[in-house]
Design an enzyme around this catalytic site. Structure first.
Site, PDB file in Angstrom:
ATOM      1  N   HIS A 150       0.812  -1.232   0.000  1.00  5.11           N
ATOM      2  CA  HIS A 150       0.000   0.000   0.000  1.00  5.11           C
ATOM      3  C   HIS A 150       0.846   1.284   0.000  1.00  5.11           C
ATOM      4  O   HIS A 150       0.494   2.262   0.637  1.00  5.11           O
ATOM      5  CB  HIS A 150      -0.968  -0.013   1.198  1.00  5.11           C
ATOM      6  N   HIS A 194      -1.936   4.849   9.729  1.00  5.79           N
ATOM      7  CA  HIS A 194      -0.562   5.371   9.847  1.00  5.79           C
ATOM      8  C   HIS A 194      -0.522   6.734  10.529  1.00  5.79           C
ATOM      9  O   HIS A 194       0.323   7.570  10.206  1.00  5.79           O
ATOM     10  CB  HIS A 194       0.078   5.535   8.475  1.00  5.79           C
ATOM     11  N   HIS A 251       9.970  -4.006   4.286  1.00  4.42           N
ATOM     12  CA  HIS A 251      10.448  -2.636   4.094  1.00  4.42           C
ATOM     13  C   HIS A 251      10.759  -1.991   5.438  1.00  4.42           C
ATOM     14  O   HIS A 251      10.199  -2.364   6.464  1.00  4.42           O
ATOM     15  CB  HIS A 251       9.497  -1.762   3.274  1.00  4.42           C
ATOM     16  N   GLU A 295       3.924  -5.092   8.798  1.00  5.59           N
ATOM     17  CA  GLU A 295       2.575  -5.011   8.209  1.00  5.59           C
ATOM     18  C   GLU A 295       2.106  -6.346   7.634  1.00  5.59           C
ATOM     19  O   GLU A 295       0.914  -6.509   7.356  1.00  5.59           O
ATOM     20  CB  GLU A 295       2.549  -3.939   7.109  1.00  5.59           C
TER      21      GLU A 295
HETATM   22  C1  DHB Z   1       6.128   3.409   2.094  1.00  4.74           C
HETATM   23  C2  DHB Z   1       5.592   2.173   2.432  1.00  4.74           C
HETATM   24  C3  DHB Z   1       4.535   2.063   3.346  1.00  4.74           C
HETATM   25  O1  DHB Z   1       3.975   0.890   3.755  1.00  4.74           O
HETATM   26  C4  DHB Z   1       3.997   3.222   3.918  1.00  4.74           C
HETATM   27  O2  DHB Z   1       2.943   3.084   4.745  1.00  4.74           O
HETATM   28  C5  DHB Z   1       4.531   4.457   3.601  1.00  4.74           C
HETATM   29  C6  DHB Z   1       5.602   4.551   2.695  1.00  4.74           C
HETATM   30  C7  DHB Z   1       7.245   3.557   1.088  1.00  4.74           C
HETATM   31  O3  DHB Z   1       7.895   2.574   0.711  1.00  4.74           O
HETATM   32  O4  DHB Z   1       7.480   4.682   0.622  1.00  4.74           O
HETATM   33 FE    FE Z   2       2.494   1.218   5.485  1.00  7.31          FE
END
Ligand code: DHB
Ligand code: FE
Length: 279
Positions: free
Chosen positions: A12, A59, A192, A240
């Site tokens: 997302h 978030h 990530h 997540e």
């Molecule tokens: C990014 C990924 C995310 O899950 C998020 O909530 C905000 C930013 C990203 O990779 O930029």
């Molecule tokens: Fe996120």
């Protein structure tokens, strides 16, 4: 009796909203990412779900660090989007299903999960980017139930607990007397990390193992880990993946994997999409 059609796990990343708005579908950076959604959309068109229950993490829009529920569910008939700070604008409001939401709340509370119940709830990119990717022509036509799982502020519910929550939601939806066709969405991940010394960290091997585990239903390689261990393996935002686990718990039983795509990177994220049909 409701019909559970299956579930979809999807990333997302906020940048996706910008790419959709600018129609960068054939742009070399974006094309392989967007192509991954075509078979999933084709499957959803055939399955015709009426309602999507979306496991996602807020978030900092509807909840902030001062008061962060571990689990929260929407029980409204409308949900407005708002931008929590990425500059990606908003989309048309979504229609909820407060009657089904309240049924889920009652059943899931009886099953031992103390949900925060939200009769008003704004939804951020974690909620609406998946809907926009999966139902691009009229995302607002889907009826939706947002279910937030905290992945933002420690301590967090364990992965096993998130899967059990999903199972309880699945049982609740199955016990609803209506005839709706329901799909479960797990939003976020895959690996990530956005901040600190390991910013940019990705773990393709772990992500592939997670998708294998979700397809097979043997999810121990995720649920046996504590949240700090998942941070180590998937990155601080890779946690997540618990939203995918809740989605898989909600489907329950056996699934057949309709499609998976995995593309590195989109922004700072290992972007994945996986559709699982209930069998
Ligand atoms: C990014 C990924 C995310 O899950 C998020 O909530 C905000 C930013 C990203 O990779 O930029
Ligand atoms: Fe996120």
């Amino acid at each position: 009796m409701t019909t559970i059609v299956g579930g979809v796990g999807t990333s997302h990343v906020p940048a996706i909203a910008n790419a959709i708005r600018n129609e960068w579908f054939d742009d070399p950076y974006w094309a392989p990412f967007f192509r991954g959604y075509e078979p999933v959309r084709g499957w959803l068109e055939k399955m015709r779900p009426d309602v999507a229950v979306v496991f996602y993490n807020d978030h900092g829009l509807n909840f902030f660090l001062d008061a962060m529920p571990t689990f929260a569910i929407g029980a409204a008939d409308h949900y407005s989007s708002a931008d929590e700070g990425w500059g990606i604008g908003t989309v048309e409001p979504f229609q909820g299903d407060s009657a089904l939401s309240w049924h889920v709340v009652e059943q899931v509370m009886d099953a031992g999960f103390d949900l925060t119940t939200c009769q008003e709830m704004n939804v951020d990119h974690g909620f609406w980017i998946p809907i926009s990717l999966l139902w691009p022509t009229r995302p607002e036509a889907m009826r939706v139930i947002p279910l937030h799982i905290n992945t933002v502020q420690h301590p967090m519910a364990t992965a096993a607990r998130c899967e059990a929550l999903g199972s309880a939601v699945g049982r609740a939806v199955r016990s609803w007397p209506g005839n709706e066709r329901v799909v479960f969405i797990g939003s976020g991940g895959l690996s990530h990390q956005l901040e600190g010394k390991r910013a940019g960290f990705l773990n393709p091997e772990f992500d592939a193992e997670c998708m294998d585990a979700l397809a097979s239903g043997d999810t121990q390689m995720i649920t046996s880990h504590s949240i700090p261990e998942l941070v180590e393996l998937a990155g601080s935002q890779g946690v997540e993946v618990v939203n995918w686990l809740a989605m898989r718990g909600a489907i329950g039983g056996a699934v057949s994997e309709v499609h998976r795509s995995y593309h590195i990177p989109i922004s700072n994220t290992a972007a994945g999409v996986q559709a699982l049909a209930a069998v």
